[in-house]
Design a protein around this motif. Structure first.
Motif, PDB file in Angstrom:
ATOM      1  N   THR A 170       0.922  -0.930   0.076  1.00 25.18           N
ATOM      2  CA  THR A 170      -0.031  -0.151   0.034  1.00 25.18           C
ATOM      3  C   THR A 170       0.782   1.178  -0.058  1.00 25.18           C
ATOM      4  N   ASP A 171       0.328   2.459  -0.448  1.00 24.96           N
ATOM      5  CA  ASP A 171       0.905   3.713  -0.446  1.00 24.96           C
ATOM      6  C   ASP A 171      -0.288   4.624  -0.240  1.00 24.96           C
ATOM      7  N   ALA A 172       0.311   5.917  -0.322  1.00 20.78           N
ATOM      8  CA  ALA A 172      -0.472   6.944   0.187  1.00 20.78           C
ATOM      9  C   ALA A 172      -1.928   7.098  -0.765  1.00 20.78           C
ATOM     10  N   THR A 173      -1.642   6.489  -2.105  1.00 21.59           N
ATOM     11  CA  THR A 173      -3.025   6.641  -2.809  1.00 21.59           C
ATOM     12  C   THR A 173      -3.621   5.400  -3.075  1.00 21.59           C
ATOM     13  N   THR A 174      -3.266   4.348  -2.152  1.00 19.94           N
ATOM     14  CA  THR A 174      -3.947   3.183  -2.393  1.00 19.94           C
ATOM     15  C   THR A 174      -4.759   2.793  -1.076  1.00 19.94           C
ATOM     16  N   HIS A 175      -6.179   2.610  -1.066  1.00 20.46           N
ATOM     17  CA  HIS A 175      -6.731   2.343   0.022  1.00 20.46           C
ATOM     18  C   HIS A 175      -6.658   0.870   0.304  1.00 20.46           C
ATOM     19  N   PRO A 176      -6.530   0.460   1.590  1.00 19.58           N
ATOM     20  CA  PRO A 176      -6.259  -0.871   2.024  1.00 19.58           C
ATOM     21  C   PRO A 176      -7.455  -1.783   1.628  1.00 19.58           C
TER      22      PRO A 176
ATOM     23  N   PHE B  78       5.643  -5.976  12.770  1.00 23.58           N
ATOM     24  CA  PHE B  78       4.602  -6.793  12.395  1.00 23.58           C
ATOM     25  C   PHE B  78       3.295  -5.787  11.745  1.00 23.58           C
ATOM     26  N   ALA B  79       3.166  -4.782  12.451  1.00 21.18           N
ATOM     27  CA  ALA B  79       1.909  -3.997  12.017  1.00 21.18           C
ATOM     28  C   ALA B  79       2.515  -3.416  10.498  1.00 21.18           C
ATOM     29  N   LYS B  80       3.646  -3.021  10.179  1.00 22.20           N
ATOM     30  CA  LYS B  80       3.985  -2.787   9.145  1.00 22.20           C
ATOM     31  C   LYS B  80       4.043  -3.728   7.982  1.00 22.20           C
ATOM     32  N   VAL B  81       4.364  -5.174   8.219  1.00 17.69           N
ATOM     33  CA  VAL B  81       4.112  -6.189   7.412  1.00 17.69           C
ATOM     34  C   VAL B  81       2.643  -6.340   7.093  1.00 17.69           C
ATOM     35  N   LEU B  82       1.799  -6.187   8.041  1.00 20.91           N
ATOM     36  CA  LEU B  82       0.394  -6.271   7.887  1.00 20.91           C
ATOM     37  C   LEU B  82      -0.134  -5.392   6.687  1.00 20.91           C
ATOM     38  N   ALA B  83       0.142  -3.973   7.177  1.00 22.33           N
ATOM     39  CA  ALA B  83      -0.173  -2.614   6.395  1.00 22.33           C
ATOM     40  C   ALA B  83       0.431  -3.023   4.869  1.00 22.33           C
ATOM     41  N   ASP B  84       1.746  -3.270   4.760  1.00 19.72           N
ATOM     42  CA  ASP B  84       2.105  -3.371   3.492  1.00 19.72           C
ATOM     43  C   ASP B  84       1.544  -4.839   2.808  1.00 19.72           C
ATOM     44  N   GLY B  85       0.809  -5.554   3.624  1.00 17.53           N
ATOM     45  CA  GLY B  85       0.036  -6.668   2.838  1.00 17.53           C
ATOM     46  C   GLY B  85      -1.406  -6.351   2.515  1.00 17.53           C
ATOM     47  N   GLY B  86      -1.723  -4.920   2.619  1.00 19.17           N
ATOM     48  CA  GLY B  86      -2.989  -4.160   2.380  1.00 19.17           C
ATOM     49  C   GLY B  86      -4.086  -4.206   3.392  1.00 19.17           C
TER      50      GLY B  86
END
Length: 341
Positions: free
Chosen positions: A2-8, A25-33
């Protein structure tokens, strides 16, 4: 990612604990959407994560995903969370869960990221979760493996294992905890996966101790190999599947934790080997080295099932001050003639 223009697009999840591992791990989960909110006990840290997208106390220099949120108010973090990942010190888990219980969604899956055994009860973290939250097995999972937080936060490729008594639950959590740099595998051996994460910390302490003393690679290789044998015997005595100890949650985590200067347990062992006292080591650690608190309950569990763990026994004696660190290595075996390799 995800990035600033992508909604999870993934599930709404909560991560309880804003130390290095919880934040990673929060970063891992956020980067997974996933929609991720992390609970930080201190309001100022929650604000830094939510607004500045940094955690300078525990992950200096790491930019966190713009989609990652944080809050110091536990009810707000837990509201609507379909999955709750817990990364708090193992000995404070029971007290923290008492605060979680009133706000937990009735269908939420709870995932342990912790690697410890509770003092007094000898309970694994999933057992404490089941006891306090009164959850069935299909709503509990554990995650383990070679998990050095800073490397993962820097997006160095790695793998982990998610275990649950219910395969579908394990698969659901693993799918959530997977992204381009982090891959989660699954199994149903909760006992082996948890004990692997606990026991490798104790062997890492031993590796650190002999490293601090100044012994070489032969000594460390001997402890690593015999330590894996102790881990396997202990886990099997408590019903784990033998192959788990040769996988990510056993050997994989053992190698990473024993050999890396990023490992808190390795660092604690090295300080002990250099002559620092147990209390001095505790005072010098910014975060908890779980192995230090797990030695005593693991040895109690080992004795209860008649499992010989000479290396872990020696580590316990070093912590008690009854064995000089330099004398740990010659005591790799019992007084009996050693069997096998």
């Amino acid at each position: 990612m995800t990035d600033a223009t992508t909604h999870p697009s993934g599930p709404r999840v909560a991560v309880l604990g804003a130390g290095s591992w919880g934040t990673t791990f929060a970063k891992v989960l956020a980067d997974g959407g996933s929609h991720v909110t992390i609970w930080a006990r201190r309001p100022e840290l929650a604000n830094e994560i939510a607004v500045g997208k940094r955690n300078s106390d525990y992950l200096p220099g790491i930019n966190l995903p713009r989609t990652l949120n944080a809050d110091w108010r536990l009810p707000a973090v837990l509201e609507g969370a379909e999955q709750v990942y817990i990364s708090v010190p193992s000995q404070s888990l029971r007290a923290n869960l008492a605060d979680v219980s009133p706000h937990l969604d009735s269908h939420a899956i709870v995932v342990s990221l912790m690697k410890g055994v509770e003092l007094g009860t000898g309970s694994r973290m999933s057992q404490v979760i089941a006891d306090v939250l009164e959850l069935p097995a299909n709503r509990i999972a554990v995650a383990s493996g070679p998990n050095l937080a800073l490397e993962i936060a820097k997006e160095m490729p790695t793998a982990a294992v998610v275990a649950s008594d219910d395969l579908l639950t394990a698969q659901t959590v693993a799918a959530t905890a997977t992204n381009p740099y982090f891959r989660s595998f699954v199994n149903t051996d909760v006992i082996g996966t948890e004990f692997g994460g606990v026991l490798k910390n104790l062997i890492a302490l031993a590796i650190g101790i002999v490293d601090g003393v100044g012994y070489g690679e032969n000594t460390k290789a001997s402890i690593l190999t015999r330590g894996l044998a102790e881990m396997s015997a202990f886990a099997a005595a408590y019903g784990a599947q033998p192959e788990t100890m040769s996988g990510l949650a056993g050997l994989g985590d053992l190698i990473a934790t024993s050999e890396s200067p990023l490992s808190r347990n390795n660092r604690a062992g090295r300080l002990l080997g250099q002559g620092y006292s147990y209390s001095e080591v505790i005072a010098s650690m910014q975060q908890t080295a779980e192995g230090l608190a797990s030695v005593k309950p693991v040895l109690e569990l080992a004795r209860a099932r008649g499992v010989l763990m000479p290396i872990v026994e020696q580590v316990g004696q070093v912590l008690d001050g009854t064995l000089a660190p330099k004398d740990l290595a010659p005591h790799l075996t019992t007084d009996d003639v050693p069997q096998g390799e």
